[in-house]
Scaffold this motif. Structure first.
Motif, PDB file in Angstrom:
ATOM      1  N   LEU A  86       0.719  -1.062   0.001  1.00 43.21           N
ATOM      2  CA  LEU A  86      -0.082   0.064  -0.011  1.00 43.21           C
ATOM      3  C   LEU A  86       0.752   1.127   0.065  1.00 43.21           C
ATOM      4  O   LEU A  86       0.548   2.231  -0.691  1.00 43.21           O
ATOM      5  CB  LEU A  86      -0.987   0.091   1.410  1.00 43.21           C
ATOM      6  CG  LEU A  86      -2.048  -1.010   1.176  1.00 43.21           C
ATOM      7  CD1 LEU A  86      -2.884  -0.914   2.587  1.00 43.21           C
ATOM      8  CD2 LEU A  86      -3.009  -0.887   0.167  1.00 43.21           C
ATOM      9  N   SER A 120       2.135   6.676  -6.983  1.00 45.74           N
ATOM     10  CA  SER A 120       1.161   7.500  -7.355  1.00 45.74           C
ATOM     11  C   SER A 120       1.593   9.110  -7.285  1.00 45.74           C
ATOM     12  O   SER A 120       1.014   9.592  -8.013  1.00 45.74           O
ATOM     13  CB  SER A 120      -0.199   7.347  -6.877  1.00 45.74           C
ATOM     14  OG  SER A 120      -1.274   7.928  -6.831  1.00 45.74           O
ATOM     15  N   VAL A 121       2.131   9.183  -6.073  1.00 44.92           N
ATOM     16  CA  VAL A 121       2.474  10.487  -5.857  1.00 44.92           C
ATOM     17  C   VAL A 121       3.891  10.828  -6.849  1.00 44.92           C
ATOM     18  O   VAL A 121       3.572  12.071  -7.400  1.00 44.92           O
ATOM     19  CB  VAL A 121       3.062  10.929  -4.325  1.00 44.92           C
ATOM     20  CG1 VAL A 121       3.718  12.299  -4.245  1.00 44.92           C
ATOM     21  CG2 VAL A 121       2.000  10.782  -3.460  1.00 44.92           C
ATOM     22  N   SER A 174       2.553   1.704  -3.445  1.00 44.94           N
ATOM     23  CA  SER A 174       1.390   2.180  -4.243  1.00 44.94           C
ATOM     24  C   SER A 174       1.234   3.479  -4.163  1.00 44.94           C
ATOM     25  O   SER A 174       1.004   4.460  -5.247  1.00 44.94           O
ATOM     26  CB  SER A 174       0.157   1.502  -4.049  1.00 44.94           C
ATOM     27  OG  SER A 174      -0.715   1.818  -5.039  1.00 44.94           O
ATOM     28  N   MET A 175       1.132   4.001  -2.688  1.00 43.63           N
ATOM     29  CA  MET A 175       0.936   5.633  -2.745  1.00 43.63           C
ATOM     30  C   MET A 175       2.070   6.409  -3.221  1.00 43.63           C
ATOM     31  O   MET A 175       1.748   7.486  -3.707  1.00 43.63           O
ATOM     32  CB  MET A 175       0.550   6.020  -1.113  1.00 43.63           C
ATOM     33  CG  MET A 175      -0.948   5.384  -0.753  1.00 43.63           C
ATOM     34  SD  MET A 175      -1.145   5.613   0.921  1.00 43.63           S
ATOM     35  CE  MET A 175       0.228   5.699   1.854  1.00 43.63           C
TER      36      MET A 175
END
Length: 76
Positions: free
Chosen positions: A44, A51-52, A47-48
């Motif tokens: 997680l 994405s950023v 993934s964050m």
């Protein structure tokens, strides 16, 4: 309801049902493991972060293409 003409037909259908049950159980196990893997804390966070970084790169690319610059306002 299905009508059977012999015990062999009944046994064949019972074998099929038993195999289907085993397949369903294995699918549930695989689904559980995949879900557990996908919601792990490291996954997680990764993934964050990804994405950023992706959004930052897109914003940088858009600002270069359109010539946008950061606007600084002073509060006096």
């Amino acid at each position: 309801m299905k009508e059977y003409s012999s015990f062999d037909e009944i046994e064949r259908d019972l074998k099929i049902l038993k195999l289907q049950t085993q397949i369903d159980k294995e699918e549930i196990k695989l689904s559980y493991e995949l879900t557990k893997y996908n919601i792990s804390p490291l996954r997680l966070i990764g993934s964050m972060v990804g994405s950023v970084i992706q959004k930052a790169l897109v914003l940088k690319g858009v600002s270069k293409v359109f010539g946008l610059k950061k606007v600084i306002t002073s509060t006096r």
